[in-house]
Motif scaffolding. Structure first.
Motif, PDB file in Angstrom:
ATOM      1  N   ASN A  77       0.862  -1.241  -0.228  1.00 62.83           N
ATOM      2  CA  ASN A  77      -0.002   0.117   0.046  1.00 62.83           C
ATOM      3  C   ASN A  77       1.005   1.291  -0.072  1.00 62.83           C
ATOM      4  O   ASN A  77       0.010   2.324   0.200  1.00 62.83           O
ATOM      5  CB  ASN A  77      -0.791   0.212   1.206  1.00 62.83           C
ATOM      6  CG  ASN A  77      -1.839  -1.096   1.207  1.00 62.83           C
ATOM      7  OD1 ASN A  77      -3.116  -0.906   0.531  1.00 62.83           O
ATOM      8  ND2 ASN A  77      -1.505  -2.044   1.739  1.00 62.83           N
ATOM      9  N   THR A  78       2.235   1.293  -0.061  1.00 60.69           N
ATOM     10  CA  THR A  78       2.856   2.375   0.149  1.00 60.69           C
ATOM     11  C   THR A  78       3.847   2.555  -1.251  1.00 60.69           C
ATOM     12  O   THR A  78       4.163   1.148  -1.882  1.00 60.69           O
ATOM     13  CB  THR A  78       3.795   2.759   1.218  1.00 60.69           C
ATOM     14  OG1 THR A  78       4.927   1.460   1.404  1.00 60.69           O
ATOM     15  CG2 THR A  78       2.797   2.625   2.454  1.00 60.69           C
ATOM     16  N   HIS A  79       4.191   3.404  -1.651  1.00 62.18           N
ATOM     17  CA  HIS A  79       5.155   3.648  -2.855  1.00 62.18           C
ATOM     18  C   HIS A  79       6.545   3.245  -2.133  1.00 62.18           C
ATOM     19  O   HIS A  79       6.899   3.466  -1.028  1.00 62.18           O
ATOM     20  CB  HIS A  79       5.354   5.203  -3.201  1.00 62.18           C
ATOM     21  CG  HIS A  79       5.969   5.360  -4.542  1.00 62.18           C
ATOM     22  ND1 HIS A  79       7.334   5.573  -4.676  1.00 62.18           N
ATOM     23  CD2 HIS A  79       5.498   5.300  -5.834  1.00 62.18           C
ATOM     24  CE1 HIS A  79       7.522   5.627  -5.831  1.00 62.18           C
ATOM     25  NE2 HIS A  79       6.598   5.553  -6.523  1.00 62.18           N
ATOM     26  N   PRO A  80       7.372   2.516  -3.082  1.00 65.58           N
ATOM     27  CA  PRO A  80       8.720   2.283  -2.830  1.00 65.58           C
ATOM     28  C   PRO A  80       9.640   3.187  -2.228  1.00 65.58           C
ATOM     29  O   PRO A  80      10.693   3.006  -1.644  1.00 65.58           O
ATOM     30  CB  PRO A  80       9.447   1.670  -4.136  1.00 65.58           C
ATOM     31  CG  PRO A  80       8.120   1.325  -4.942  1.00 65.58           C
ATOM     32  CD  PRO A  80       6.986   2.226  -4.704  1.00 65.58           C
ATOM     33  N   ASN A  81       9.435   4.585  -2.849  1.00 62.02           N
ATOM     34  CA  ASN A  81      10.256   5.586  -2.254  1.00 62.02           C
ATOM     35  C   ASN A  81       9.424   6.301  -0.967  1.00 62.02           C
ATOM     36  O   ASN A  81      10.085   7.480  -0.587  1.00 62.02           O
ATOM     37  CB  ASN A  81      10.311   6.689  -3.248  1.00 62.02           C
ATOM     38  CG  ASN A  81      11.077   6.389  -4.417  1.00 62.02           C
ATOM     39  OD1 ASN A  81      12.036   5.225  -4.345  1.00 62.02           O
ATOM     40  ND2 ASN A  81      10.990   6.489  -5.574  1.00 62.02           N
ATOM     41  N   SER A  82       8.561   5.944  -0.413  1.00 58.60           N
ATOM     42  CA  SER A  82       8.022   6.558   0.644  1.00 58.60           C
ATOM     43  C   SER A  82       8.943   6.195   1.893  1.00 58.60           C
ATOM     44  O   SER A  82       9.634   5.293   2.213  1.00 58.60           O
ATOM     45  CB  SER A  82       6.679   5.804   1.183  1.00 58.60           C
ATOM     46  OG  SER A  82       5.644   5.890   0.164  1.00 58.60           O
ATOM     47  N   VAL A  83       9.041   7.424   2.874  1.00 54.13           N
ATOM     48  CA  VAL A  83       9.859   7.424   3.793  1.00 54.13           C
ATOM     49  C   VAL A  83       9.194   6.926   4.969  1.00 54.13           C
ATOM     50  O   VAL A  83       8.387   7.772   5.461  1.00 54.13           O
ATOM     51  CB  VAL A  83      10.606   8.800   3.906  1.00 54.13           C
ATOM     52  CG1 VAL A  83      11.749   8.937   4.943  1.00 54.13           C
ATOM     53  CG2 VAL A  83      11.370   9.160   2.691  1.00 54.13           C
ATOM     54  N   PHE A  84       9.764   6.311   6.158  1.00 53.94           N
ATOM     55  CA  PHE A  84       9.353   5.957   7.182  1.00 53.94           C
ATOM     56  C   PHE A  84      10.229   6.244   8.365  1.00 53.94           C
ATOM     57  O   PHE A  84      11.537   6.375   8.435  1.00 53.94           O
ATOM     58  CB  PHE A  84       9.160   4.252   7.219  1.00 53.94           C
ATOM     59  CG  PHE A  84       7.899   3.966   6.422  1.00 53.94           C
ATOM     60  CD1 PHE A  84       6.702   3.478   7.117  1.00 53.94           C
ATOM     61  CD2 PHE A  84       7.864   3.645   5.052  1.00 53.94           C
ATOM     62  CE1 PHE A  84       5.759   2.995   6.496  1.00 53.94           C
ATOM     63  CE2 PHE A  84       6.848   3.205   4.442  1.00 53.94           C
ATOM     64  CZ  PHE A  84       5.955   2.825   5.051  1.00 53.94           C
ATOM     65  N   ALA A  85       9.432   6.501   9.576  1.00 57.93           N
ATOM     66  CA  ALA A  85      10.194   6.899  10.943  1.00 57.93           C
ATOM     67  C   ALA A  85       9.520   6.097  11.792  1.00 57.93           C
ATOM     68  O   ALA A  85       8.127   5.589  11.690  1.00 57.93           O
ATOM     69  CB  ALA A  85      10.257   8.305  11.158  1.00 57.93           C
ATOM     70  N   GLY A  86      10.132   5.571  12.854  1.00 56.13           N
ATOM     71  CA  GLY A  86       9.602   4.981  14.138  1.00 56.13           C
ATOM     72  C   GLY A  86      10.613   4.652  15.097  1.00 56.13           C
ATOM     73  O   GLY A  86      11.855   5.109  14.763  1.00 56.13           O
ATOM     74  N   ALA A  87      10.446   3.817  15.821  1.00 53.09           N
ATOM     75  CA  ALA A  87      11.336   3.037  16.825  1.00 53.09           C
ATOM     76  C   ALA A  87      12.285   2.228  15.863  1.00 53.09           C
ATOM     77  O   ALA A  87      12.013   1.605  15.092  1.00 53.09           O
ATOM     78  CB  ALA A  87      10.617   1.921  17.675  1.00 53.09           C
ATOM     79  N   MET A  88      13.451   2.422  16.411  1.00 48.88           N
ATOM     80  CA  MET A  88      14.747   2.020  15.424  1.00 48.88           C
ATOM     81  C   MET A  88      14.561   0.420  15.251  1.00 48.88           C
ATOM     82  O   MET A  88      14.939  -0.093  14.098  1.00 48.88           O
ATOM     83  CB  MET A  88      16.213   2.319  16.185  1.00 48.88           C
ATOM     84  CG  MET A  88      16.311   3.844  16.105  1.00 48.88           C
ATOM     85  SD  MET A  88      17.968   4.180  16.235  1.00 48.88           S
ATOM     86  CE  MET A  88      18.092   3.805  17.694  1.00 48.88           C
ATOM     87  N   PRO A  89      14.323  -0.532  16.091  1.00 47.70           N
ATOM     88  CA  PRO A  89      14.125  -1.919  15.863  1.00 47.70           C
ATOM     89  C   PRO A  89      13.168  -2.201  14.828  1.00 47.70           C
ATOM     90  O   PRO A  89      13.461  -2.826  14.005  1.00 47.70           O
ATOM     91  CB  PRO A  89      13.983  -2.673  17.059  1.00 47.70           C
ATOM     92  CG  PRO A  89      14.280  -1.531  18.507  1.00 47.70           C
ATOM     93  CD  PRO A  89      14.025  -0.272  17.596  1.00 47.70           C
TER      94      PRO A  89
END
Length: 212
Positions: A77-89
């Motif tokens: 459901n997301t584009h291959p270039n979509s940038v993610f952030a969150g907990a490092m693990p």
């Protein structure tokens, strides 16, 4: 894992010093030193073989269904270039299994990465939603993966993420952590696009011109 990665070569170098005649010349002639080295290696090999057999005998399977659901959703459901952030693990899994760009990674560290991670983890502070949203927008984040456990987990007094942020951000003590608000209702700052028992994916608004 990091200790094994970086200290094993050092251990091998130190172990090789047993062959040094400068350090162990007191043992005697060359033949005696070679005999001692061979005896030590043989004794280590016995334990080494036992360790290998113990590891080879382990038959198991890692299962984390909520994370599998998250990664499948990201891939579909997301584009291959979509940038993610969150907990490092979790970000390590997103990078490895879904192949999406991430802004913070647990296997590499420098001053810039620490600063980015601090901005990402402001989601678990008591700052305003607008402030955290601007932080993520400046980093170019498209999706934030929120985990309730990072918001509520408290191994001992003073060690929960909101309590740690109270030291770093003394201007907002006593307020309800932003992650608690977002867990109940992500609007108006974010839009929840996926959720299960563990993870909630928040869509971050696109950066506007005045923030560039």
């Amino acid at each position: 894992m990091r200790l094994k990665l970086f200290l094993t070569p050092h251990m091998c170098i130190m172990a090789s010093l047993i062959c040094s005649r400068q350090l162990f010349g007191w043992i005697g002639e060359k033949f005696k030193l070679q005999t001692v080295v061979f005896a030590v290696m043989a004794a280590m090999a016995v334990q080494g073989v036992a360790n290998l057999q113990a590891q080879w005998a382990i038959i198991g399977e890692f299962s984390n269904l909520p994370q599998e659901e998250l990664l499948n959703w990201i891939q579909e459901n997301t584009h291959p270039n979509s940038v993610f952030a969150g907990a490092m693990p979790t970000m390590a899994s997103v990078k490895l299994s879904a192949g999406r760009p991430i802004v913070n990674h647990p296997h590499y560290e420098d001053a810039g990465l620490r600063e980015r991670t601090k901005l990402v983890y402001s989601m678990y502070s008591r700052m305003s939603g607008e402030t955290v949203k601007r932080n993520l927008m400046k980093l170019g984040v498209d999706y934030f993966v929120l985990e309730d456990s990072w918001c509520t987990r408290r191994t001992r007094p003073g060690c929960s993420m909101p309590e740690i942020w109270d030291v770093e951000d003394p201007e907002n003590p006593g307020k309800i952590p932003l992650c608690s608000h977002i867990s109940r209702n992500s609007r108006p700052h974010f839009n929840t696009v996926f959720s299960n028992d563990i993870y909630k994916v928040l869509k971050v608004p696109k950066v506007t011109k005045h923030l560039r």
